[in-house]
Design a protein around this motif. Structure first.
Motif, short mmCIF file in Angstrom:
data_model
loop_
_atom_site.label_atom_id
_atom_site.label_comp_id
_atom_site.label_asym_id
_atom_site.label_seq_id
_atom_site.Cartn_x
_atom_site.Cartn_y
_atom_site.Cartn_z
N LYS A 1 49.90 12.22 -22.79
CA LYS A 1 48.52 12.63 -23.14
C LYS A 1 48.51 13.80 -24.13
N GLN B 1 47.95 16.28 -27.22
CA GLN B 1 46.76 16.71 -27.96
C GLN B 1 47.18 17.50 -29.20
N GLU C 1 49.50 21.02 -29.73
CA GLU C 1 50.42 21.27 -28.62
C GLU C 1 51.87 21.29 -29.09
N LYS D 1 50.23 13.17 -34.76
CA LYS D 1 49.10 13.59 -33.92
C LYS D 1 48.83 15.10 -34.01
N CYS E 1 51.04 17.83 -33.72
CA CYS E 1 51.76 18.71 -32.79
C CYS E 1 52.91 19.45 -33.48
N ASP F 1 54.19 22.10 -23.94
CA ASP F 1 53.05 21.40 -23.35
C ASP F 1 53.42 20.01 -22.87
#
Length: 332
Positions: free
Chosen positions: A142, A144, A147, A169, A171, A216
Motif C-alpha cells: 500500500k 504512497q 514514502e 509512484k 517514493c 515506511d
C-alpha cells in the motif's frame, strides 16, 4: 535433440545443505499424448526462481517436489495438440510445465498468454515476477507517494521491478543487494536513490545511514538477518510485504529475525505474506500498467537468459548464489 524424445530433468534426491548438480539427472522418455480435456504443450522458456529450492524442502503453496520426479517449474509453452475447447495448436500458455521439453496438462491448468516479443517478457515483467512486484508493493505494501521503500534482493527478478515501480509512484527507494557492483547498477541503471551492500560492513548501521527518516514499506525477499535489520528501522504504521525468504532455502538457515512481537506491537506494523496467485483475477489491471511503464521507458526489463534445458540445474544453483541480475530464464 531428437524430435520424438521428451528430455526431462529429474530431482534425484532431496538436497541436504547446498543444492548441487548431482541432485539432478537428465532422462529421456516418449512424448506423452493428450486425452479428452487435455493439451500437449512444447516448453519454450522455463522460469527460474528461488522458490524452486523451497519446493524441495516440503509442501508450500504447492506440493513438494519428490525424489525421482520431474523438477517442477513454471514456463511459457506452445500448444502442439489440443483435445480441449479453447486451445489450438500455436497458442501460447503459461503453466507449471516442469523442467522438460513436452508435457500434457489439463486445460484448466493452462493460462493463455498473448503473442508478444520478446516472449521472455511473459516470464519477467508480464509474468510471475512483474505481477509479484506489482501486487506486493501496491496492494500489500500500500505504498504512497513520498514514502521510503526498502527492497531486499533488489537486483533480482522481483526486487529490480519493485524498486522501479516504487520510483514511478513517487517514493524514495533503497535497495539491498550483494556486492558493490550490483549496488552501483541499481542506482545508475535502474534509478534507485541508494543501495547498500549486505556483504560489506554492518547492514543495520549502513542501512540506517541511508534511511534517516525510517522505512515506511519494506519488500522482503530474503528474511533472516536482513528482515531483522529492517524491522528495527520501520516507521510507525509501516508495512512489510513478505514475498520470500531466500536466506532460509539453501544451506543452513539463519537464526533471525528477533524482536518481531514487540516491534509490531509498539510500531503497529502490518506484516503480510502473499503469493501472486491470490491476485490472478486482477492481472489485466497489472498487465495494462506494466505495459504502459515499459513502453514509456519508466520500467526497464532486465533478463538473464541461459540457453539449453541441460543447463537448468546449474542455472538455478547460480541464481541461489546471486549470479543473476533481473529475471533468470532458461531457453529450452
Amino acid at each position: 535433440m531428437s524430435l520424438d524424445v521428451n528430455r526431462q530433468i529429474i530431482l534425484r534426491e532431496k538436497p541436504v545443505g547446498k543444492l548441487q548438480p548431482n541432485h539432478f539427472a537428465m532422462t529421456e522418455n516418449t512424448i506423452p499424448q493428450p486425452a479428452d480435456g487435455e493439451v500437449l504443450i512444447r516448453v519454450r522458456y522455463i522460469s527460474l526462481d528461488a522458490a524452486n529450492r523451497a519446493w524441495m524442502q516440503g509442501a508450500t503453496y504447492r506440493a513438494a517436489v519428490e525424489p525421482n520426479s520431474v523438477m517442477a517449474g513454471g514456463g511459457i509453452a506452445e500448444v502442439v495438440t489440443s483435445k480441449a475447447p479453447g486451445f489450438a495448436p500455436g497458442d501460447l500458455v503459461f503453466a507449471d510445465t516442469g523442467w522438460q521439453d513436452y508435457t500434457v496438462l489439463s486445460a484448466k491448468h493452462l493460462i493463455k498468454m498473448p503473442h508478444i516479443e520478446p516472449l521472455t517478457h511473459l516470464l519477467s515483467v508480464y509474468g510471475i515476477a512483474g505481477l509479484t512486484a506489482y501486487f506486493g508493493l501496491l496492494d500489500v505494501g500500500k505504498v504512497q507517494p513520498g514514502e521510503t521503500v526498502v527492497v531486499s534482493a533488489a537486483a533480482g527478478s522481483v526486487g529490480s521491478l519493485v524498486g522501479q515501480i516504487a520510483k514511478i509512484k513517487g517514493c524514495r527507494v533503497v535497495g539491498i543487494a550483494g556486492g558493490a557492483e550490483k549496488c552501483a547498477w541499481l542506482v545508475s541503471h535502474l534509478g534507485f536513490d541508494a543501495a547498500v551492500d549486505y556483504k560489506a560492513g554492518n547492514l543495520f548501521k549502513d542501512l540506517r545511514a541511508l534511511v534517516p527518516n525510517g522505512i515506511d514499506v519494506y519488500f522482503d525477499n530474503v528474511g533472516g538477518d536482513t528482515l531483522e535489520a529492517c524491522l528495527a528501522l520501520m516507521n510507525t504504521h509501516g508495512r512489510i510485504a513478505c514475498c520470500g525468504a531466500v536466506s532460509q532455502y539453501d544451506g543452513a538457515p539463519t537464526a533471525g529475525p528477533r524482536g518481531i512481537p514487540g516491534l509490531i506491537t509498539i510500531k503497529r506494523l502490518v506484516m503480510q505474506g502473499f503469493i501472486v496467485m491470490d491476485y490472478f483475477s486482477q492481472r489485466d489491471r497489472a498487465f495494462a500498467d506494466l505495459q504502459t511503464w515499459v513502453a514509456s521507458g519508466q520500467l526497464k526489463v532486465e533478463e538473464d537468459i541461459i540457453d539449453g534445458l541441460e543447463n537448468t540445474p546449474a542455472a538455478l544453483i547460480g541464481l541461489l548464489a546471486g549470479e543473476n541480475r533481473g529475471k533468470r530464464i532458461v531457453k529450452v
